[in-house]
Design a protein around this motif. Structure first.
Motif, PDB file in Angstrom:
ATOM      1  N   LEU A 355      -4.955  -1.500  24.766  1.00  0.00           N
ATOM      2  CA  LEU A 355      -4.567  -2.300  25.995  1.00  0.00           C
ATOM      3  C   LEU A 355      -4.172  -3.941  25.907  1.00  0.00           C
ATOM      4  O   LEU A 355      -3.279  -4.306  26.196  1.00  0.00           O
ATOM      5  CB  LEU A 355      -5.439  -1.942  27.200  1.00  0.00           C
ATOM      6  N   GLY A 386       2.402 -11.875  32.464  1.00  0.00           N
ATOM      7  CA  GLY A 386       2.843 -13.064  31.989  1.00  0.00           C
ATOM      8  C   GLY A 386       2.109 -13.940  31.238  1.00  0.00           C
ATOM      9  O   GLY A 386       2.695 -14.596  30.299  1.00  0.00           O
ATOM     10  N   ALA A 406      -1.557 -19.343  42.165  1.00  0.00           N
ATOM     11  CA  ALA A 406      -2.930 -19.343  42.306  1.00  0.00           C
ATOM     12  C   ALA A 406      -3.579 -20.486  41.521  1.00  0.00           C
ATOM     13  O   ALA A 406      -2.979 -21.304  40.865  1.00  0.00           O
ATOM     14  CB  ALA A 406      -3.537 -17.987  42.015  1.00  0.00           C
ATOM     15  N   GLY A 410      -4.785 -15.008  35.679  1.00  0.00           N
ATOM     16  CA  GLY A 410      -5.435 -13.692  35.568  1.00  0.00           C
ATOM     17  C   GLY A 410      -4.721 -12.745  36.663  1.00  0.00           C
ATOM     18  O   GLY A 410      -5.051 -11.349  36.416  1.00  0.00           O
ATOM     19  N   GLY A 411      -4.205 -13.063  37.588  1.00  0.00           N
ATOM     20  CA  GLY A 411      -3.741 -12.151  38.661  1.00  0.00           C
ATOM     21  C   GLY A 411      -4.524 -11.124  39.148  1.00  0.00           C
ATOM     22  O   GLY A 411      -5.751 -11.572  39.347  1.00  0.00           O
ATOM     23  N   PHE A 413      -6.486  -9.045  37.748  1.00  0.00           N
ATOM     24  CA  PHE A 413      -7.615  -9.152  36.833  1.00  0.00           C
ATOM     25  C   PHE A 413      -8.801  -9.921  37.415  1.00  0.00           C
ATOM     26  O   PHE A 413     -10.078  -9.695  37.336  1.00  0.00           O
ATOM     27  CB  PHE A 413      -7.432  -9.667  35.287  1.00  0.00           C
ATOM     28  N   MET A 415      -9.488  -9.708  40.267  1.00  0.00           N
ATOM     29  CA  MET A 415     -10.440  -8.939  41.321  1.00  0.00           C
ATOM     30  C   MET A 415     -11.065  -7.990  40.312  1.00  0.00           C
ATOM     31  O   MET A 415     -12.204  -7.427  40.694  1.00  0.00           O
ATOM     32  CB  MET A 415      -9.299  -8.192  42.253  1.00  0.00           C
ATOM     33  N   LYS A 422     -16.948  -3.524  35.150  1.00  0.00           N
ATOM     34  CA  LYS A 422     -15.777  -3.819  34.623  1.00  0.00           C
ATOM     35  C   LYS A 422     -15.819  -5.689  34.317  1.00  0.00           C
ATOM     36  O   LYS A 422     -15.055  -6.344  34.142  1.00  0.00           O
ATOM     37  CB  LYS A 422     -14.673  -4.031  35.675  1.00  0.00           C
ATOM     38  N   VAL A 466       2.485  -7.821  42.495  1.00  0.00           N
ATOM     39  CA  VAL A 466       2.856  -6.834  43.246  1.00  0.00           C
ATOM     40  C   VAL A 466       2.418  -7.249  44.609  1.00  0.00           C
ATOM     41  O   VAL A 466       1.744  -8.412  44.713  1.00  0.00           O
ATOM     42  CB  VAL A 466       1.899  -5.555  43.099  1.00  0.00           C
ATOM     43  N   LEU A 488     -12.079  -8.180  47.811  1.00  0.00           N
ATOM     44  CA  LEU A 488     -12.546  -8.605  46.309  1.00  0.00           C
ATOM     45  C   LEU A 488     -12.010  -9.902  46.047  1.00  0.00           C
ATOM     46  O   LEU A 488     -12.617 -10.781  45.181  1.00  0.00           O
ATOM     47  CB  LEU A 488     -11.827  -7.678  45.392  1.00  0.00           C
ATOM     48  N   ASP A 509     -12.437   1.608  42.600  1.00  0.00           N
ATOM     49  CA  ASP A 509     -13.083   0.483  42.095  1.00  0.00           C
ATOM     50  C   ASP A 509     -13.880  -0.424  43.485  1.00  0.00           C
ATOM     51  O   ASP A 509     -14.944  -0.818  43.418  1.00  0.00           O
ATOM     52  CB  ASP A 509     -11.919  -0.422  41.398  1.00  0.00           C
ATOM     53  N   ASN A 628       6.537  -7.179  43.720  1.00  0.00           N
ATOM     54  CA  ASN A 628       6.890  -8.281  44.417  1.00  0.00           C
ATOM     55  C   ASN A 628       8.034  -9.186  43.863  1.00  0.00           C
ATOM     56  O   ASN A 628       7.975  -9.576  42.827  1.00  0.00           O
ATOM     57  CB  ASN A 628       5.518  -9.432  44.204  1.00  0.00           C
ATOM     58  N   GLY A 647       4.286  -5.580  37.157  1.00  0.00           N
ATOM     59  CA  GLY A 647       4.245  -5.179  38.514  1.00  0.00           C
ATOM     60  C   GLY A 647       5.618  -5.406  39.325  1.00  0.00           C
ATOM     61  O   GLY A 647       6.138  -4.669  40.038  1.00  0.00           O
ATOM     62  N   LYS A 657      -2.184  -2.085  30.659  1.00  0.00           N
ATOM     63  CA  LYS A 657      -1.591  -1.679  29.452  1.00  0.00           C
ATOM     64  C   LYS A 657      -0.121  -1.860  29.396  1.00  0.00           C
ATOM     65  O   LYS A 657       0.422  -2.371  28.361  1.00  0.00           O
ATOM     66  CB  LYS A 657      -1.931  -0.155  29.293  1.00  0.00           C
TER      67      LYS A 657
HETATM   68  P1  FAD Z   1      -0.409  -9.175  38.609  1.00  0.00           P
HETATM   69  O1  FAD Z   1      -1.684  -9.320  37.916  1.00  0.00           O
HETATM   70  O2  FAD Z   1      -0.254  -9.097  40.171  1.00  0.00           O
HETATM   71  O3  FAD Z   1       0.002 -11.196  38.438  1.00  0.00           O
HETATM   72  C1  FAD Z   1       0.981 -11.543  38.989  1.00  0.00           C
HETATM   73  C2  FAD Z   1       0.544 -13.108  39.295  1.00  0.00           C
HETATM   74  O4  FAD Z   1       1.988 -13.497  39.675  1.00  0.00           O
HETATM   75  C3  FAD Z   1      -0.070 -13.514  40.130  1.00  0.00           C
HETATM   76  O5  FAD Z   1      -1.004 -14.344  39.576  1.00  0.00           O
HETATM   77  C4  FAD Z   1       0.571 -14.214  41.358  1.00  0.00           C
HETATM   78  O6  FAD Z   1      -0.353 -15.061  41.968  1.00  0.00           O
HETATM   79  C5  FAD Z   1       1.458 -14.700  40.547  1.00  0.00           C
HETATM   80  N1  FAD Z   1       2.803 -15.099  41.393  1.00  0.00           N
HETATM   81  C6  FAD Z   1       3.488 -14.274  42.249  1.00  0.00           C
HETATM   82  N2  FAD Z   1       4.553 -15.021  42.887  1.00  0.00           N
HETATM   83  C7  FAD Z   1       4.518 -16.258  42.131  1.00  0.00           C
HETATM   84  C8  FAD Z   1       5.431 -17.354  42.294  1.00  0.00           C
HETATM   85  N3  FAD Z   1       6.557 -17.377  42.917  1.00  0.00           N
HETATM   86  N4  FAD Z   1       4.950 -18.346  41.363  1.00  0.00           N
HETATM   87  C9  FAD Z   1       3.993 -18.405  40.657  1.00  0.00           C
HETATM   88  N5  FAD Z   1       3.146 -17.516  40.446  1.00  0.00           N
HETATM   89  C10 FAD Z   1       3.397 -16.291  41.342  1.00  0.00           C
HETATM   90  N6  FAD Z   1      -5.453  -2.065  35.121  1.00  0.00           N
HETATM   91  C11 FAD Z   1      -5.791  -1.527  34.241  1.00  0.00           C
HETATM   92  O7  FAD Z   1      -5.246  -1.281  33.314  1.00  0.00           O
HETATM   93  N7  FAD Z   1      -7.080  -1.096  33.950  1.00  0.00           N
HETATM   94  C12 FAD Z   1      -8.093  -1.216  34.753  1.00  0.00           C
HETATM   95  O8  FAD Z   1      -9.219  -0.853  34.900  1.00  0.00           O
HETATM   96  C13 FAD Z   1      -7.808  -1.927  36.306  1.00  0.00           C
HETATM   97  N8  FAD Z   1      -8.578  -2.219  37.369  1.00  0.00           N
HETATM   98  C14 FAD Z   1      -8.121  -2.651  38.324  1.00  0.00           C
HETATM   99  C15 FAD Z   1      -9.016  -3.129  39.378  1.00  0.00           C
HETATM  100  C16 FAD Z   1      -8.629  -3.630  40.375  1.00  0.00           C
HETATM  101  C17 FAD Z   1      -9.624  -4.078  41.593  1.00  0.00           C
HETATM  102  C18 FAD Z   1      -7.259  -4.300  40.811  1.00  0.00           C
HETATM  103  C19 FAD Z   1      -6.975  -4.963  41.875  1.00  0.00           C
HETATM  104  C20 FAD Z   1      -6.560  -3.938  39.500  1.00  0.00           C
HETATM  105  C21 FAD Z   1      -6.738  -3.196  38.205  1.00  0.00           C
HETATM  106  N9  FAD Z   1      -5.746  -2.865  37.362  1.00  0.00           N
HETATM  107  C22 FAD Z   1      -6.403  -2.371  36.004  1.00  0.00           C
HETATM  108  C23 FAD Z   1      -4.521  -3.113  37.589  1.00  0.00           C
HETATM  109  C24 FAD Z   1      -4.203  -4.515  36.715  1.00  0.00           C
HETATM  110  O9  FAD Z   1      -4.963  -5.536  37.262  1.00  0.00           O
HETATM  111  C25 FAD Z   1      -2.470  -4.544  37.122  1.00  0.00           C
HETATM  112  O10 FAD Z   1      -1.838  -3.579  36.721  1.00  0.00           O
HETATM  113  C26 FAD Z   1      -1.968  -6.027  36.552  1.00  0.00           C
HETATM  114  O11 FAD Z   1      -2.805  -7.043  36.771  1.00  0.00           O
HETATM  115  C27 FAD Z   1      -0.477  -5.979  36.685  1.00  0.00           C
HETATM  116  O12 FAD Z   1      -0.213  -7.326  35.985  1.00  0.00           O
HETATM  117  P2  FAD Z   1       1.152  -8.337  36.403  1.00  0.00           P
HETATM  118  O13 FAD Z   1       0.995  -9.268  35.550  1.00  0.00           O
HETATM  119  O14 FAD Z   1       2.256  -7.358  36.448  1.00  0.00           O
HETATM  120  O15 FAD Z   1       0.654  -8.815  38.183  1.00  0.00           O
END
Ligand code: FAD
Ligand code: NAP
Ligand code: SF4
Length: 670
Positions: A355, A386, A406, A410-411, A413, A415, A422, A466, A488, A509, A628, A647, A657
């Motif tokens: 992952l 990102g 933010a 970490g987005g 992560f 949470m 975790k 998302v 969270l 979770d 999103n 997402g 992953k």
């Molecule tokens: P995100 O993590 O959602 O990050 C998007 C980022 O973009 C955010 O930080 C947001 O603030 C930023 N953003 C949005 N719009 C803007 C803008 N206009 N300008 C600047 N910044 C912006 N996945 C697993 O694989 N295993 C797990 O065990 C697991 N456990 C989880 C437990 C919890 C409680 C949660 C909530 C999620 C879990 N996940 C897990 C899911 C995993 O965290 C997500 O799939 C992953 O974070 C998605 O990554 P991403 O970068 O697409 O989006």
């Protein structure tokens, strides 16, 4: 030197290992097909280059009967040897050493030709094995010896005999699976003959200058498994029979106690190896949930073991050892023990990867090379997608600016890391923070990017993640209806009785977060073993005692509309742990639920024709997510290439992953 014990050489007589790190055996899927051996060689060569003391391959069967899966990896015929030479040459060219694991599946073999000491089906395979005849037992011992000889021919530095985790050798050792009344069963001595003869005859066949590691099941964790005095007796015999090292095996695959998932405390079983130190004088290897240099050093310094085995951590970071040696632990990409891309893949018959490191087992295909043309690239969103994209782009030489609305990276992560069990997710954030710094990414925190603010870049990557999916239930506007983000991230107060709407990964979770008191049992070996029923005094047979979970913090109902028990869609190798954890905390898990409404009394639901009132203080919505794409839509017609990942691209079935893999792969080709 920060880790003197980790980097103390280990003298095995004919050879001296440069450090105390063993890369433990890990099936990758590449062992199974001759055409994948170049990839397998590249995978191991990268780990050898990273400085690991001794590598052990994934399990290879010594015969067709011993195959784990039909046409799985095997070394028994002369024509099998050539493909293995690719592996040994590649490792030796990097100055490494490698042993081949010999694994006979016994009744865990997933095919109709399987054999075992007795005709007893395992609870985790559909095939009933054939009981070996006495001649069959002799032939099987011969197969192990033949396999070791061929491994020697192929240039391996040694072999590991897989005697644990419930595979064939382990099956001979216990009454649970060995009901024989001939010379190979009946008494402990007779049950132990099989492994002892294997090691004795193997040593005689391969000579002194060849490593034989014996993986000894030190804790079976299944009913009618071995008692400690039996295990001690076997260890002494294995030492006398000629093994060079004894590795620790914990738990059969059919055990109902987790042994390697992320909620198992770090080094949670090193105490077992420590007890074995009192029994034999051979060097002992300890294993399970060791992933960072400080923990490895502590184990070795305290004398619990002579070596540490890490399998998944070296999938996550091939340079783990080199970074530790250079006192750069902060640069290590730490394995978070999620199993999502390694073991889960193996169980789904897919090639393993990692992952946090999608290059694992794809070293020849996912190549991160310097960019031909340097560009100015904006990455928006510092979630896993990102972060992976921005750091890989910068590594390749692009000028990267990462925008995050933010105040921290970490987005989601941020949470995930708050969920009990975790805690390892903190490590991934620590790793990326360091990589942003090291690769020179310009980080703009607390900055929401807009189409306007992104002018002037050559390319834009949208990784905005998302938004939570709202629900539509009468009464959902009430103050006691909150989302998982409120709980969270914003810490809104939650009552003593709670209904969770949605039983996906996040619903589970959140339930674990709400039933558990701080600190998490995953940080406390004594509490964790007590809660799961593991006997740390080693007086109970197989290490099993009655589990004693602590009382839940809250009364929880976990709900889904889909009929059937919640949690079926959780990951293969970890889902059962989440279900068992919540069951132990008396969480009521209901499927086939229709949500009728929320009022002063709680949440009204209907299952079939029956309506129920759940008298809850708080309702937490965990009903999935939507992409999103606000920024992506704003960027239409901006005139530069726009790429959408994570997402923001597809929210359904999104996990880290996919987010990290997509971010890395895009960055590798821009
Ligand atoms: P995100 O993590 O959602 O990050 C998007 C980022 O973009 C955010 O930080 C947001 O603030 C930023 N953003 C949005 N719009 C803007 C803008 N206009 N300008 C600047 N910044 C912006 N996945 C697993 O694989 N295993 C797990 O065990 C697991 N456990 C989880 C437990 C919890 C409680 C949660 C909530 C999620 C879990 N996940 C897990 C899911 C995993 O965290 C997500 O799939 C992953 O974070 C998605 O990554 P991403 O970068 O697409 O989006
Ligand atoms: P999810 O897995 O899609 O689950 C969403 C849940 O909400 C389902 O139980 C669904 O079940 C329910 N639901 C959907 N629409 C609904 C609606 N309109 N009204 C009421 N209920 C609704 O999503 P998630 O739990 O939010 O997780 C998001 C992603 O994060 C997942 O894809 C997962 O892979 C990842 N994640 C992984 C882990 C892990 O340990 N591997 C942990 C956490 C998260 P019904 O439709 O049956 O009601
Ligand atoms: Fe570790 Fe998860 Fe990678 Fe497997 S997929 S090696 S458990 S981080």
């Amino acid at each position: 030197m920060r880790y003197p014990h980790l980097f103390a050489p280990l003298d095995l007589g004919h050879v001296t290992l440069p450090n105390r790190v063993l890369m433990g055996s890990m099936h990758t899927g590449l062992e199974d097909r001759a055409r994948d051996y170049d990839k397998l060689a590249a995978y191991f060569a990268e780990r050898a280059r990273g400085g690991v003391g001794l590598i052990v391959t994934g399990g290879l069967a010594p015969s067709i009967e011993g195959w784990l899966t039909p046409f799985g990896g095997r070394l028994s015929m002369p024509w099998h040897v050539a493909r293995h030479r690719k592996v040994t040459r590649a490792v030796h060219a990097e100055g490494g050493r490698i042993c081949m694991q010999i694994l006979h599946g016994g009744r865990y073999s997933y095919h109709p030709l399987s054999v075992a000491p007795s005709k007893l089906k395992s609870p985790i395979t559909p095939f009933t094995p054939r009981a070996l005849t006495a001649r069959g037992v002799e032939r099987t011992i011969g197969d192990f010896v033949n396999c070791a000889r061929r491994a020697q021919d192929a240039g391996y530095d040694g072999v590991e005999v897989m005697g644990s985790e419930g595979y064939l050798i382990n099956q001979f050792l216990v009454e649970r699976t060995n009901r024989r009344e001939d010379d190979w069963g009946g008494s402990v001595e007779k049950r132990q003959r099989f492994p002892v003869e294997i090691v004795e005859r193997m040593r005689a066949a391969v000579g002194r200058d060849f490593i034989i590691v014996y993986r000894l099941s030190m804790l079976d964790l299944v009913e009618r498994g071995q008692a400690w005095d039996e295990i001690a007796m076997l260890a002494r015999k294995i030492e006398t029979a000629g093994a060079s090292l004894i590795n620790t095996g914990i738990g059969w695959h059919e055990a109902r106690i987790p042994t390697i998932v992320t909620s198992v405390p770090r080094a949670g079983f090193a105490w077992v190896t420590r007890r074995m130190k009192e029994i034999v004088s051979l060097p002992l290897i300890t294993t399970n949930r060791i992933n960072v240099p400080d923990v490895a050093e502590r184990i070795l310094a305290s004398g619990d073991a002579d070596m540490v085995s890490m399998a998944r951590p070296l999938l996550a970071d091939p340079d783990w050892v080199r970074k530790a040696r250079e006192d750069r632990a902060a640069d290590i990409n730490t394995c978070i023990a999620c199993n999502q891309a390694c073991l889960d893949h193996v169980f789904e018959k897919k090639r393993a990867s990692c992952l946090v490191n999608p290059r694992a087992c794809h070293e020849t295909e996912l190549v991160i090379s310097p960019a031909a043309e340097k560009k100015r690239i904006a990455v928006v969103g510092a979630g896993p997608a990102g972060l992976a994209c921005a750091t890989t782009l910068a590594e390749r030489g692009h000028a990267v600016t990462l925008f995050e609305q933010a105040a921290e990276i970490g987005g989601q992560f941020n949470m995930a890391k708050r969920i009990p069990g975790k805690e390892e997710f903190h490590e991934t954030l620590r790793y990326y923070a360091r990589q942003l710094e090291r690769t020179g990414v310009t980080l703009r925190l607390s900055t929401a990017a807009t189409a306007e603010s992104l002018r002037g870049f050559d390319e834009i990557v949208v990784a905005t993640g998302v938004t939570p999916r709202p629900v539509s239930i009468p009464g959902d506007e009430r103050a006691n209806v909150v989302s998982y983000i409120d709980v969270l991230r914003h810490g809104v107060p939650v009552g003593r009785t709670v209904a969770i709407i949605g039983a996906g990964g996040i619903g589970f979770d959140v339930a674990e977060f709400l039933v558990e008191d701080a600190p998490s049992p995953s940080t406390d070996v004594a509490r964790w073993t007590r809660e799961w029923g593991v006997d740390t005094t080693l007086t109970a047979r197989a290490g099993l005692v009655k589990p004693a979970p602590e009382a839940p913090e809250r009364q929880i109902w976990l709900l889904q509309r889909t009929p059937g028990k919640p949690g079926r869609r959780l990951n293969k190798t970890t889902g059962w742990v989440h279900r068992a954890t919540l069951a132990a905390k008396r969480v009521t898990m209901l499927g086939g639920v229709a949500y009728e409404g929320i009022d002063d009394h709680g949440l009204r639901i209907r299952i079939g024709d029956e309506t129920q009132l759940l008298p809850v203080d708080t309702i937490v919505v965990c009903a999935g997510q939507e992409p999103n794409r606000t920024l992506k839509d704003e960027l239409a017609g901006v005139g530069v290439p726009v790429h959408v990942i994570g997402g923001a691209d597809v929210a359904a079935e999104l996990d880290a992953k996919r987010a990290i893999s997509q971010g890395t792969r895009l960055a590798a080709r821009l």
